[in-house]
Design a protein around this motif. Structure first.
Motif, mmCIF file in Angstrom:
data_model
loop_
_atom_site.group_PDB
_atom_site.id
_atom_site.type_symbol
_atom_site.label_atom_id
_atom_site.label_comp_id
_atom_site.label_asym_id
_atom_site.label_seq_id
_atom_site.Cartn_x
_atom_site.Cartn_y
_atom_site.Cartn_z
ATOM 1 N N ASP A 20 0.711 -0.988 0.363
ATOM 2 C CA ASP A 20 -0.074 -0.259 0.036
ATOM 3 C C ASP A 20 0.431 1.448 -0.315
ATOM 4 O O ASP A 20 0.343 1.953 0.321
ATOM 5 C CB ASP A 20 -0.618 0.257 1.257
ATOM 6 N N LYS A 21 2.362 1.468 0.139
ATOM 7 C CA LYS A 21 3.103 2.193 -0.656
ATOM 8 C C LYS A 21 3.181 2.766 0.760
ATOM 9 O O LYS A 21 4.212 3.984 1.055
ATOM 10 C CB LYS A 21 2.944 3.108 -1.666
ATOM 11 N N SER A 22 3.233 2.122 2.482
ATOM 12 C CA SER A 22 2.816 2.694 3.285
ATOM 13 C C SER A 22 4.744 2.167 4.173
ATOM 14 O O SER A 22 4.453 1.186 3.810
ATOM 15 C CB SER A 22 2.606 2.708 4.145
ATOM 16 N N VAL A 23 5.058 2.932 4.795
ATOM 17 C CA VAL A 23 6.526 2.696 5.667
ATOM 18 C C VAL A 23 5.773 2.398 7.109
ATOM 19 O O VAL A 23 5.721 3.373 7.586
ATOM 20 C CB VAL A 23 7.392 2.939 5.148
ATOM 21 N N ARG A 24 5.880 1.112 8.158
ATOM 22 C CA ARG A 24 5.659 1.139 9.486
ATOM 23 C C ARG A 24 6.470 1.203 9.880
ATOM 24 O O ARG A 24 7.514 -0.001 9.702
ATOM 25 C CB ARG A 24 4.405 0.440 10.037
ATOM 26 N N ILE A 25 6.790 1.856 11.824
ATOM 27 C CA ILE A 25 7.415 1.387 12.814
ATOM 28 C C ILE A 25 6.518 0.385 13.328
ATOM 29 O O ILE A 25 5.479 1.209 13.865
ATOM 30 C CB ILE A 25 8.274 2.382 13.469
ATOM 31 N N LYS B 280 2.712 6.996 1.353
ATOM 32 C CA LYS B 280 3.536 7.105 -0.106
ATOM 33 C C LYS B 280 4.707 7.537 0.154
ATOM 34 O O LYS B 280 5.133 8.401 0.112
ATOM 35 C CB LYS B 280 2.151 8.200 -0.544
ATOM 36 N N ALA B 281 5.673 6.516 0.571
ATOM 37 C CA ALA B 281 7.226 7.075 1.334
ATOM 38 C C ALA B 281 8.169 7.142 -0.282
ATOM 39 O O ALA B 281 8.424 7.801 -0.555
ATOM 40 C CB ALA B 281 7.746 5.683 1.386
ATOM 41 N N HIS B 282 7.650 5.953 -1.467
ATOM 42 C CA HIS B 282 7.640 6.244 -2.642
ATOM 43 C C HIS B 282 6.488 6.133 -3.484
ATOM 44 O O HIS B 282 5.485 4.974 -2.939
ATOM 45 C CB HIS B 282 8.753 4.554 -2.793
ATOM 46 N N GLU B 283 6.252 7.524 -4.158
ATOM 47 C CA GLU B 283 5.301 7.017 -5.028
ATOM 48 C C GLU B 283 5.191 5.762 -5.984
ATOM 49 O O GLU B 283 3.805 5.432 -6.498
ATOM 50 C CB GLU B 283 4.974 7.956 -4.809
ATOM 51 N N GLY B 284 5.879 5.481 -6.581
ATOM 52 C CA GLY B 284 5.701 4.795 -7.791
ATOM 53 C C GLY B 284 5.270 3.238 -6.753
ATOM 54 O O GLY B 284 4.963 3.137 -6.307
ATOM 55 N N ALA B 285 4.229 2.240 -7.847
ATOM 56 C CA ALA B 285 3.628 0.796 -7.889
ATOM 57 C C ALA B 285 4.776 -0.192 -7.562
ATOM 58 O O ALA B 285 4.432 -1.174 -6.844
ATOM 59 C CB ALA B 285 2.810 0.832 -8.934
ATOM 60 N N ARG B 286 5.696 0.119 -7.962
ATOM 61 C CA ARG B 286 7.041 -1.692 -7.868
ATOM 62 C C ARG B 286 7.140 -1.389 -6.092
ATOM 63 O O ARG B 286 6.821 -0.495 -5.613
ATOM 64 C CB ARG B 286 7.990 -1.802 -8.672
#
Length: 493
Positions: free
Chosen positions: A197-202, A216-222
């Motif tokens: 889902d493009k999220s980075v979680r701690i 959206k840490a990085h907006e690309g889909a890959r």
């Protein structure tokens, strides 16, 4: 008049990579073709493990580091999974214990005999079942003995106590989509994940909560990757909206904007980050690339400093990263990679050029040793500890490894686990060898259960030994038949 320093001073500015000679590679290895973005290779100071092609299940090869050259097709593998193996990870506290995750939805932990495999290894020390879909990530806790994290395509993260074969914590609702990567912080109190889902979680695994989240840490889909650095910052790789590969550095206390972000190129291979906490150097290996880029991370702007690129001709299918304990300190070697080609594994040595032959203590600060500072129960009870450090001044000398012994809650399971342990580790070790005590591997507050009849246990062990001899004989027979079949197919007969 003041002169601005044009070139940044760094002892790693001239690091260069060099592939070893052909006779020091591992040849004729059929590297797995499974479509999964893991590194496919795991290395420690004793063994190199590579996920390989296998018919009718999943397997990986475990080779002693010294076994270079051509690897025979009949060389025994670890082949207890019923589906392709997706990820493998060596235990940081025991160089003979490795965990694997597979498409068969299980995590298995294996004890490799001291001198490597003499026969196919089918029985794990323990099989951990708790995922409903394939398990793509396994990673050991950095400081607590026998604690293992697994993440599956069911969007669930499970923390296991391998010593008792039980689930410690289960995080089910924190990820709405597939998890791409998971990485512990230095003391193992938190871990970070990158998700589809493009999220980075701690996350705090013991409380089961998301501490911080960056959408959206990085907006690309890959696919993205996220790793914890030694100082608590988070380093990520991913893709921009225009499908350019990116790297970014984040401060967990303020995730609104990255500390640094760099766009690299427009290749489509996932960037796998490998981090050395002693030198603060991050190495980026793209799947399908033929290069390794490396960066130094510092406290001065622009924070992520490009050092150099190692370039070769052949693309990489995967990559293994040697821990500091396995490096040659006399040659100023600061990193060693094990690059997977289609049919071989090639070591690549990263060196800092120095004229002196003396030990360079600025390149080799004390590093994390193999002894864990705490047991699983201490960590579950809320304790945190930094890794116990060792000096590399006289080189790393491996100590006698203790066997992984699983102690379950009831007598039947204990007997089964004991047999699995005996079958996987071969003949019983000498009486002087140390075993994981039942108390250490038991959850707090649960009494250790002793088997009431020692004679039955001895009979069981004898039976396992006899079965093991039969399995070895059948294994040799199968290898012989496969060789004959191969000869017929090649037209030699």
């Amino acid at each position: 008049m003041s002169f601005r320093r044009v070139v940044r001073q760094s002892k790693f500015r001239h690091v260069f990579g060099q592939a070893v000679k052909a006779d020091q590679c591992y040849d004729d290895i059929r590297v797995s073709r499974v479509t999964w973005d893991s590194s496919f290779c795991a290395v420690n100071p004793k063994f190199v493990a590579v996920i390989v092609e296998a018919s009718g299940g999943g397997a990986f090869l475990v080779l002693p580091l010294s076994k270079t050259g051509r690897i025979d097709k009949s060389y025994p593998t670890v082949c207890g999974h019923t589906g392709p193996v997706l990820d493998i990870d060596w235990c940081p506290h025991n160089d003979e214990v490795i965990a694997s995750g597979s498409e068969d939805c299980t995590v298995k932990v294996w004890q490799i005999p001291e001198n490597g495999l003499a026969a196919p290894l089918v029985e794990p020390v323990v099989s951990l079942e708790g995922h409903s879909k394939r398990v793509g990530i396994v990673t050991w806790h950095p400081t607590a003995r026998n604690v293992l994290l697994s993440a599956g395509c069911d969007n669930v993260v499970v923390i296991w106590n391998v010593g008792s074969g039980e689930e410690l914590f289960r995080l089910e609702d924190q990820h709405p989509d597939m998890i791409y990567s998971a990485s512990w912080n230095r003391d193992g109190s938190l871990f970070c994940t990158a998700c589809k889902d493009k999220s980075v979680r701690i996350l705090d695994p013991r409380r089961g909560t998301v501490i911080k989240e960056k959408e959206k840490a990085h907006e690309g889909a890959r696919p993205m990757r996220a790793i914890f650095l030694a100082d608590g910052k988070v380093f990520t790789t991913g893709f921009s909206r225009m499908s350019e590969r990116q790297l970014a550095l984040w401060d967990p206390n303020n995730l609104d904007e990255p500390i640094a972000v760099q766009e690299m190129d427009s290749s489509n291979g996932v960037l796998l980050p490998f981090y050395d906490p002693d030198t603060s150097v991050v190495y980026l290996c793209g799947k399908g690339d033929s290069s390794i880029r490396y960066f130094e991370i510092t406290d001065e702007a622009p924070y992520v400093h490009f050092l150099n690129t190692y370039i070769s001709k052949d693309p990489q299918r995967g990559m293994g990263f040697m821990s500091k304990r396995g490096l040659d300190v006399n040659k100023c070697e600061i990193a060693r990679f094990y690059k997977l080609h289609e049919r071989k594994c090639e070591p690549i040595i990263m060196t800092v050029p120095r004229k002196s032959d003396l030990f360079q203590d600025d390149l080799y600060p004390d590093t994390a040793g193999p002894e864990p500072p705490m047991e699983a129960e201490d960590w579950v009870a809320g304790r945190d500890a930094m890794p116990l450090l060792i000096s590399l001044k006289d080189g790393y000398v491996p100590s006698k490894q203790r066997d992984l012994k699983v102690t379950r809650k009831n007598v039947l399971s204990t007997a089964t686990a004991s047999s699995a342990s005996a079958a996987s580790s071969g003949a019983a070790k000498s009486s002087g060898s140390t075993h994981l005590s039942a108390a250490a591997s038991h959850p707090a507050g649960i009494p250790t259960i002793h088997h009431p009849d020692d004679k039955k246990v001895e009979e069981l062990i004898e039976e396992v030994r006899a079965l093991k001899l039969v399995v070895q004989a059948q294994g040799k027979r199968i290898a012989k038949l496969e060789e004959q079949l191969a000869r017929i197919e090649d037209g030699d007969v």
